[in-house]
Design an enzyme around this catalytic site. Structure first.
Site, PDB file in Angstrom:
ATOM      1  N   ARG A  27       0.892  -1.289  -0.188  1.00 50.82           N
ATOM      2  CA  ARG A  27       0.012   0.052   0.008  1.00 50.82           C
ATOM      3  C   ARG A  27       0.666   1.313  -0.096  1.00 50.82           C
ATOM      4  O   ARG A  27       0.367   2.423  -0.143  1.00 50.82           O
ATOM      5  CB  ARG A  27      -0.908  -0.056   1.065  1.00 50.82           C
ATOM      6  N   TRP A  75       3.018   5.962   2.050  1.00 50.50           N
ATOM      7  CA  TRP A  75       3.081   6.480   0.506  1.00 50.50           C
ATOM      8  C   TRP A  75       2.979   8.166   0.610  1.00 50.50           C
ATOM      9  O   TRP A  75       1.854   8.566   1.037  1.00 50.50           O
ATOM     10  CB  TRP A  75       1.917   5.963  -0.263  1.00 50.50           C
ATOM     11  N   GLY A 102      -4.616   9.043   4.543  1.00 47.76           N
ATOM     12  CA  GLY A 102      -5.343  10.228   4.110  1.00 47.76           C
ATOM     13  C   GLY A 102      -4.822  11.418   4.098  1.00 47.76           C
ATOM     14  O   GLY A 102      -3.616  11.505   4.371  1.00 47.76           O
ATOM     15  N   LYS A 489       0.049  -2.064 -18.048  1.00 47.02           N
ATOM     16  CA  LYS A 489       0.869  -3.072 -17.170  1.00 47.02           C
ATOM     17  C   LYS A 489       2.642  -2.844 -17.478  1.00 47.02           C
ATOM     18  O   LYS A 489       3.030  -2.689 -16.772  1.00 47.02           O
ATOM     19  CB  LYS A 489       0.572  -4.392 -17.728  1.00 47.02           C
ATOM     20  N   GLU A 492       3.621   0.528 -16.105  1.00 47.70           N
ATOM     21  CA  GLU A 492       3.741   0.694 -14.507  1.00 47.70           C
ATOM     22  C   GLU A 492       4.741  -0.186 -13.763  1.00 47.70           C
ATOM     23  O   GLU A 492       5.361   0.296 -12.909  1.00 47.70           O
ATOM     24  CB  GLU A 492       2.372   0.278 -13.786  1.00 47.70           C
TER      25      GLU A 492
HETATM   26  O1  M6R Z   1      -8.649  -0.729  -6.177  1.00 46.41           O
HETATM   27  P1  M6R Z   1      -9.070  -0.412  -7.704  1.00 46.41           P
HETATM   28  O2  M6R Z   1      -9.409  -1.170  -8.747  1.00 46.41           O
HETATM   29  O3  M6R Z   1     -10.272   0.868  -7.506  1.00 46.41           O
HETATM   30  O4  M6R Z   1      -7.906   0.517  -8.135  1.00 46.41           O
HETATM   31  C1  M6R Z   1      -7.881   1.258  -9.298  1.00 46.41           C
HETATM   32  C2  M6R Z   1      -6.584   1.379  -9.884  1.00 46.41           C
HETATM   33  O5  M6R Z   1      -5.885   2.390  -8.984  1.00 46.41           O
HETATM   34  C3  M6R Z   1      -5.672   0.302 -10.282  1.00 46.41           C
HETATM   35  O6  M6R Z   1      -6.519  -0.585 -11.233  1.00 46.41           O
HETATM   36  C4  M6R Z   1      -4.486   0.691 -10.879  1.00 46.41           C
HETATM   37  O7  M6R Z   1      -4.446   1.298 -11.961  1.00 46.41           O
HETATM   38  C5  M6R Z   1      -3.310  -0.569 -10.879  1.00 46.41           C
HETATM   39  N1  M6R Z   1      -2.383  -0.306 -10.536  1.00 46.41           N
HETATM   40  C6  M6R Z   1      -3.410  -1.094 -12.244  1.00 46.41           C
HETATM   41  O8  M6R Z   1      -2.433  -2.264 -12.401  1.00 46.41           O
END
Ligand code: M6R
Length: 612
Positions: A27, A75, A102, A489, A492
């Site tokens: 996270r 983060w 947050g 993919k 990132e």
């Molecule tokens: O938890 P979520 O599916 O809502 O997250 C959405 C995006 O943050 C998430 O899909 C992000 O783009 C990933 N890192 C993609 O691999």
């Protein structure tokens, strides 16, 4: 985004907190820290920039031995990731110490006020402001609980917090608004965490806090009240995943494990929900809104990132099979553009984590205007799952790799099930077609397994392209979102620049990029757009681009066009994205691994984006 763990009980808290932080590290991993109340009843903190392991290696474990403590993996939102900005943060009198997920939006205003009261600050963080604000009220009330309450009432923004007080060293106070937090109820101990993966090693019994909840934890147990001091009650729920699911199980990375898990995860998504003989789909969580679904004038799909790509595929499915118009929106754009929402609209929100701030805000916006909201969510008990009117879990199990893989294919499967369920109810598909689709659905896990078994073939292609600077991904129809997902993919986890386009759009701009150095990945299964895609391949070939094709097993013709072929089994178009994305997941994984990238924790990213 950021992870919180706290422990209160009779055991040494540090190992429990560090183990929890390691499970939460996906996270956020800019810095990590702990505050422990030792047997002398004093609070001692230790924090370090970088990963939890850096803090773990450096901390003196013989010194930090208390049975009450809190920890954090960060983060960064406010302030660079360094030792000083790492959590926990003390107030200037070292009385209150806090870990926080947050963003406190009005922190500058509060800081100015506190400076007028002669408070001083040593970090750039909004969290330090909150620690001082709590202390400000503690000095007035001499009561930790009241002080937290009074401070939180003043705060605008989002928080999940856990805090300790030097003058009341027998408790942890936790609260949430817009950032997840749950309590693990053990035998004579309570563990607080932002995520179940830090709790599951110790207990399966959890209480999910809701927005506006506050809990006071002591060695005797805990009590819950709202931040406004109202009585509240929350059920204890039982976590339904296994410890194995959050371990690597012999794979080098979680991402590789999660790619290889897909034959099972896909099965978990549809198990018990479809009758293969009749094609009838039943999704328990949607039954009570069935009328709304079949009478919807429009579906609005909101999501972010990979989940948004799944939403784009759903647009093709729902429009083709159910005859209902669909709009797919980035949740972040939707919430701020005064969208027109009607009471006969149905919003489908897709989210792996169920905590994405923008997706949640879009749901709240839709609810305000009376639309029906549906969640397609992975994490059980997450905020989105609890706030929507109805929903379906994708049952992909915990996804730890930051790059989403198995959640994407399970989202696609869930969306296919929703489509078939509506089409079946509305009678927009002949029974024969429904049965044909259901029969093919049964074959999908085996077909994925076949690709996993031949992953060395995909790896060979990855090795050729590991030093490339740019990539283009092109697809049409159902496979256009797959092109977007393949590109996401790759960028990132390998930091290679990649773009996805509908193949026919190439002529309208991206074709200018093509030269002998540009690899172009075409997703070209043998469907009704096949001949068109072949023309697009010819256009790239004529400009000396390097051609990689995701092609059907039985496509012999393709070898005369492609420099490299990523073979996939044939299937019906509705399931093609599920199969076609898998070689692209492997391609990005093997390229990133060959480049020595941190595949599971790519730079600057966090698994769940709980801030705007
Ligand atoms: O938890 P979520 O599916 O809502 O997250 C959405 C995006 O943050 C998430 O899909 C992000 O783009 C990933 N890192 C993609 O691999």
């Amino acid at each position: 985004m950021c992870g919180i763990v706290g422990y209160i009980g009779n055991r040494n808290s540090l190992p429990i907190i560090i183990d929890g932080l390691k499970h939460l590290e996906y996270r956020g991993y800019d810095s990590a820290g702990v505050s422990i109340i030792n047997s002398d009843k004093k609070i001692y903190s230790f924090k370090k920039a970088g990963k939890v392991s850096i803090m773990d290696d450096a901390i003196d474990k013989d010194f930090y031995t208390g049975s009450i403590g809190i920890g954090h993996t960060r983060w960064a939102t406010h302030g660079v990731p360094n030792d000083i900005n790492a959590h926990p943060h003390f107030d200037m009198y070292d009385n209150i110490v806090i870990v926080h997920n947050g963003i406190i939006e009005n922190y500058k205003y509060i800081k100015t006020r506190l400076i007028e009261e002669k408070y001083t600050f040593i970090t750039d963080t909004d969290t330090e402001v909150l620690a001082n604000l709590i202390n400000y009220y503690f000095r007035k009330t001499k009561n930790f609980e009241k002080a937290v309450r009074m401070a939180l009432i003043e705060v605008e923004g989002t928080y999940g917090i856990a805090c300790l007080c030097a003058e009341e060293p027998d408790k942890i106070i936790v609260a949430r608004k817009g950032s997840p937090l749950m309590l693990g109820i053990g035998n004579g101990e309570t563990i607080v965490s932002s995520d179940a993966s830090a709790i599951i090693n110790h207990t399966k019994n959890v209480v999910y806090l809701e927005d506006g909840d506050m809990a006071v934890l002591t060695k005797q147990g805990f009590f819950l009240k709202s931040v406004e001091d109202k009585d509240i009650f929350r059920n204890t729920e039982v976590l339904d995943f296994l410890i194995d699911e959050i371990e690597k199980g012999g794979f080098d990375h979680f991402m590789l494990k999660e790619i290889c898990d897909q034959p099972e995860t896909i099965q978990n998504t549809y198990r018990g929900r479809i009758n293969f003989e009749t094609g009838v789909v039943k999704l328990g969580g949607l039954e009570h809104v069935m009328d709304k679904l079949i009478n919807a004038k429009r579906f609005i799909i909101t999501a972010c990132g990979t989940a948004w790509h799944a939403g784009l595929v759903a647009e093709y499915m729902i429009e083709q099979f159910c005859g209902i118009p669909v709009e797919v929106e980035y949740a972040s754009e939707f919430r701020y553009r005064r969208p027109i929402i009607r009471t006969d609209d149905v919003m489908i929100s897709i989210s792996q984590s169920g905590e994405t701030a923008d997706t949640l805000a879009a749901i709240r916006e839709a609810k305000k205007f009376g639309a029906t909201t549906i969640g397609v969510v992975n994490v059980i008990g997450s905020t989105i799952a609890r706030e929507v009117d109805a929903g379906t879990y994708i049952h992909a199990g915990p996804e730890i790799g930051v790059a989403s893989t198995k959640a994407f294919t399970s989202q696609l499967m869930s969306l296919a099930l929703i489509t078939l369920m509506i089409a079946g109810e509305k009678k927009t598909l002949p029974d024969k077609t429904l049965i044909e689709i259901a029969q093919e659905l049964k074959n999908i896990p085996e077909k994925i397994k076949h690709m996993i078994d031949m992953r060395e073939e995909y790896k060979k292609v990855a090795e050729v392209f590991k030093d490339t600077k740019n990539f283009l991904y092109l697809g049409r129809g159902y496979n256009f979102p797959v092109a977007l997902e393949g590109a996401l993919k790759l960028k990132e986890i390998s930091y290679i620049h990649a773009e996805g386009y509908p193949a026919a759009e190439m002529k309208h701009g991206p074709i200018a990029l093509i030269d002998e150095y540009m690899p172009v990945v075409f997703i070209a299964p043998k469907d009704r757009t096949y001949e068109k895609i072949i023309s697009n391949i010819e256009e790239v070939k004529a400009r000396k681009g390097r051609i990689i094709v995701v092609a059907s097993d039985d496509d012999e013709q393709i070898s005369s066009y492609a420099d490299h072929i990523l073979r996939v089994p044939t299937t019906l178009p509705i399931f093609a994205p599920i199969l076609n994305v898998i070689p692209l997941q492997f391609l990005s994984y093997y390229i990133a691994a060959a480049r020595g990238c941190n595949v599971d924790q790519p730079r600057n990213l966090a698994k769940s984006v709980t801030v705007e």
